[in-house]
Write an enzyme that holds these catalytic residues in place. Structure first.
Site, mmCIF file in Angstrom:
data_model
loop_
_atom_site.group_PDB
_atom_site.id
_atom_site.type_symbol
_atom_site.label_atom_id
_atom_site.label_comp_id
_atom_site.label_asym_id
_atom_site.label_seq_id
_atom_site.Cartn_x
_atom_site.Cartn_y
_atom_site.Cartn_z
ATOM 1 C CB CYS A 168 14.107 53.753 -12.517
ATOM 2 S SG CYS A 168 12.940 53.614 -11.152
ATOM 3 C CG HIS B 203 16.925 50.814 -11.583
ATOM 4 N ND1 HIS B 203 17.112 51.618 -10.483
ATOM 5 C CD2 HIS B 203 15.597 50.553 -11.654
ATOM 6 C CE1 HIS B 203 15.939 51.826 -9.908
ATOM 7 N NE2 HIS B 203 15.007 51.191 -10.594
ATOM 8 C CG ASN C 85 14.083 51.462 -6.743
ATOM 9 O OD1 ASN C 85 14.933 52.248 -7.131
ATOM 10 N ND2 ASN C 85 13.060 51.097 -7.492
#
Length: 355
Positions: free
Chosen positions: A116, A282, A312
């Site tokens: 991430c 993020h 995501n």
């Protein structure tokens, strides 16, 4: 003083939209359950057998290169961040080079496996290359094709409902304009709780990750001196080849580290949270972004969230969101933009950019 700036930016998401209701056909879940826990309404999935992490990254890269006002042949270094590469090896960096048709030996390619936080880490690396004068056009790509490796069953829903596919890219170039470009990057890591968010199998650990976790997990390895099995039928039969995440633990860590690293970057740059024009976090979980927004005292229009539409997308989430914010006019010349990410490892980081 020479700095690096984002000279061009692009993003790509697949055409296929997968709603929460679509997922209810293969697992015990609901639109209400998913939205309440994550804020996600839908995500995109790549076309099987046609799209890959590399091909999506290439589409985003082509847009970024065009917007930077250069040709593909002007790229002198490639950085590719992903957790879902086309192959175990080689990495996507050289595959992207081939996809773009710039396979000459004068270009270097670096693969980043920071999940991430991969794009923020990659931005920091690219920034060093440019501001030292080593390279003039660094192509940084974050891309993911999660849909090929998720557990589409009720048992795997806690992870599967979160992730989507997509790619984002930027071209980093030098600038001598006062106050423009990347002002500060801060990177951190702590491997203490690595298995709390991990894709453990297949791997070369031979079952020994229990040395760190204390968990007695049967992976079906033989006791032979040679030839420990990298991937075996026991793992397949017992669903041991999918991502694992302890959601509550990860959430608690994320809401601590996000604000800390943002404040650290601001302090090192001699700035305050009030100076932020746009925060692009993020896109891990809408609840995390909302918590960070509240901690920093930012207004809704100062934080860009698009997890509702794309889920995501891990290393791709920051560049996709940044590109979308810029395209919409929410990021303008002179704005102070803050990028921040937290993910598996654990690794986390922040970057401040004067647009």
């Amino acid at each position: 003083m020479l700095r690096s700036k984002i000279g061009g930016i692009g993003s790509y998401v697949p055409d296929k939209v997968v709603t929460n209701d679509d997922l209810t056909r293969v697992m015990d879940t609901s639109d209400e359950w998913i939205q309440e826990r994550t804020g996600i309404k839908e995500r995109r999935y790549g076309t099987k057998h046609e799209e890959t992490t590399t091909t999506m990254g290439a589409r985003a890269a082509e847009i970024a290169i065009e917007r930077a006002g250069i040709s593909k042949e002007d790229i002198d270094f490639i950085i590719f961040a992903t957790l879902s590469p086309d192959y175990y090896f080689p990495g996507c960096g050289v595959l992207l080079q081939r996809e773009l048709g710039i396979t000459n030996t004068e270009i270097g390619a670096l693969d980043i496996r920071n999940q991430c936080s991969g794009f923020v880490y990659g931005l920091s690396v690219a920034d060093q290359f440019v501001k030292t004068g080593m390279y003039k056009n660094v192509l940084l790509v974050g891309a993911e094709m999660h849909s090929m490796g998720l557990d589409f069953s009720t048992e795997g829903r806690g992870v599967t409902v979160i992730f989507g596919d997509g790619a984002g890219a930027v071209v980093l170039q030098p600038t001598e304009e006062e106050g423009q470009g990347v002002l500060q990057t801060c990177l951190h890591s702590d491997g203490t709780y690595a298995e709390k968010l991990a894709f453990i199998n297949p791997g070369s650990h031979g079952g020994y990750h229990k040395k760190y976790t204390g968990e007695e997990v049967d992976y079906g390895y033989s006791d032979a001196e040679f030839g420990e099995i990298f991937l075996n039928q026991h793992m397949l039969d017992n669903d041991q080849i999918y991502p694992n995440m302890e959601g509550q633990f990860v959430f608690k860590m994320a809401v601590q580290k996000f604000p800390q690293v943002i404040m650290e970057a601001l302090e090192k740059a001699g700035l305050k949270k009030e100076d932020i024009n746009m925060l692009v976090p993020h896109q891990a979980n809408l609840r995390i972004s909302q918590f960070v927004q509240k901690r920093l005292g930012l207004k809704d229009e100062q934080v860009w969230n698009n997890i509702q539409k794309y889920g995501n997308t891990t290393a791709a989430s920051v560049p996709i969101a940044l590109c979308e914010a810029w395209e919409s006019g929410a990021v303008r010349d002179g704005d102070l933009v803050c990028l921040a990410a937290f993910g598996s490892g654990f690794t986390w980081g922040a970057a401040l950019i004067r647009w």
